[in-house]
Design an enzyme around this catalytic site. Structure first.
Site, PDB file in Angstrom:
ATOM      1  CB  CYS A  23      -0.934  -0.006   1.203  1.00  0.00           C
ATOM      2  SG  CYS A  23      -2.020   1.431   1.228  1.00  0.00           S
ATOM      3  CB  CYS A  64      -0.846   2.708   3.942  1.00  0.00           C
ATOM      4  SG  CYS A  64      -2.168   1.905   3.067  1.00  0.00           S
ATOM      5  CG  ASP A  65       3.070   1.380   4.342  1.00  0.00           C
ATOM      6  OD1 ASP A  65       2.490   1.800   5.361  1.00  0.00           O
ATOM      7  OD2 ASP A  65       2.993   0.208   3.952  1.00  0.00           O
TER       8      ASP A  65
END
Ligand code: FAD
Ligand code: NDP
Length: 315
Positions: free
Chosen positions: A135, A138-139
């Site tokens: 992701c 997200c990261d």
């Protein structure tokens, strides 16, 4: 006993909940607790801006899902933050099991979506979340990826979107794709091809993830020439598609060979009477928030019709 239990909390589940609640079916939703590795609210919570959901020129994915959740509750849906780990569909009422207990339901709407796939190459287990992620949204903003070379694997919309997003952080982003053309939509492709920080590495597969404490390099192979080589990379992001979240059904509903629930054409009816499926869990073709919402609406209407045909005075 519940009239309808909705399993899953993405756009499909919440739309089903809104319709079912407004039809006085008093729905109970199990929204899941990191079910399939995704937060309640579903896949849109892993992305940034949504620009193709009608009514919003642009809205953050998590914000959109929070609004859907609020609307479900406002209409009268009861939401439990539990994951369903088993169902018994062999007799009615159906039984729905979580770690905390069991509920019985006259009808079920399955809207459990899909989970990002991993590649399981050598080095991946050791370096997972130490430079490897599924992701980018997200990261990607983590300090470790700032001004570093990054690699995204895949050629679909997710891959292009994530690679484009990562160009905000990395020094250079390599989009590694196993074929010589992208699956992504033309609009997405345009973005990729005009981004100076993004380089597409065609006809190439990932062989290994290499690093001691965190990812340092990836080993790639050009499938046309057979040439193997190492590329410096501090981040490796998988964007190679999804697996439908149907394992908990233990084969009690007919699925295709990939595990996607089969529904009757033009409806959300499954192979089990009284069980309906909506969203990505039954759709490997369109897989959009708005199509998921659309089938969520259909599932609630199908469940209502089913209940009414069995018990005309159920509401
Ligand atoms: P999901 O969103 O997958 O939600 C299912 C939910 O059910 C999850 O929260 C999961 O945890 C829960 N669940 C699973 N199993 C259980 C269980 N056993 N018990 C209880 N709960 C369970 N589409 C667009 O239209 N526009 C975009 O811009 C867009 N961007 C995207 C970006 C990314 C990075 C990704 C991955 C997808 C994107 N999509 C986009 C696609 C879109 O997110 C999906 O089509 C949509 O979210 C599918 O909705 P759904 O309701 O079927 O399931
Ligand atoms: P897709 O299934 O569309 O694409 C997966 C990609 O990964 C393909 O290019 C595929 O290659 C590649 N791939 C699959 N397995 C492997 C493997 N083992 N090794 C290397 N490469 C592999 O998934 P997406 O997640 O991209 O998209 C899912 C849905 O979500 C789509 O409907 C998409 O339109 C939607 N979406 C929409 C967005 C938007 O509208 N803004 C943004 C993101 C997603 P190949 O092409 O060779 O099969």
């Amino acid at each position: 006993m519940e009239n309808v239990v909705i399993i899953g909390s993405g756009p499909a589940g919440h739309t089903a909940a809104i319709y079912a609640a407004r039809a006085n079916m008093n729905p109970l939703m199990f929204e899941g607790f990191m079910a399939g590795g995704v937060a309640a609210g579903g896949q849109l919570t892993t992305t940034t801006e949504i620009e193709n959901f009608p009514g919003f020129t642009s809205i953050n994915g998590t914000e959109l899902m929070n609004r859907m959740r609020e609307q479900s509750i406002h209409c009268g849906t009861r939401i439990s933050t539990e994951t369903v780990n088993k169902v018994d569909l062999r007799r009615r009422p159906f039984q729905v099991f979580t770690d905390d207990g069991m509920v019985e339901a006259k009808t079920l709407i399955i809207a459990t979506g899909a989970t990002a796939k991993r590649m399981h190459v050598p080095g991946e287990e050791e370096l997972w979340q130490r430079g490897i992620s599924a992701c980018a949204v997200c990261d990607g903003a983590l300090p470790t990826f700032r001004n570093q070379p990054l690699v995204v694997i895949g050629g679909g919309d997710t891959a292009v979107e994530e690679a484009t997003h990562l160009t905000k952080f990395g020094s250079k982003v390599f989009l590694v794709h196993r074929r010589d053309h992208l699956r992504a939509s033309m609009a997405m492709q345009e973005r990729a091809l005009h981004n100076a920080k993004l380089e597409i590495v065609w006809d190439t597969v990932l062989l290994d993830a290499v690093g001691k404490d965190s990812l340092e390099q990836v080993k790639l192979q050009n499938v046309k020439t057979g040439k193997e080589y190492l590329l410096d990379a501090k981040g490796l992001f998988y964007a190679i598609g999804h697996t439908p979240n149907t394992a908990f059904l233990e084969g009690q509903i007919k699925t295709d060979e990939s595990g996607y629930i089969l529904t009757e054409l033009g409806s959300t009816r499954t192979s089990v009477q009284g069980v309906f499926a909506a969203g990505d869990v039954q759709d490997k073709r369109y897989r959009q928030a708005v199509t998921s919402a659309g089938t969520g609406c259909m599932a609630a209407l199908d469940a209502e019709n089913f209940l009414q045909s069995e018990e005309p005075s159920h509401v």
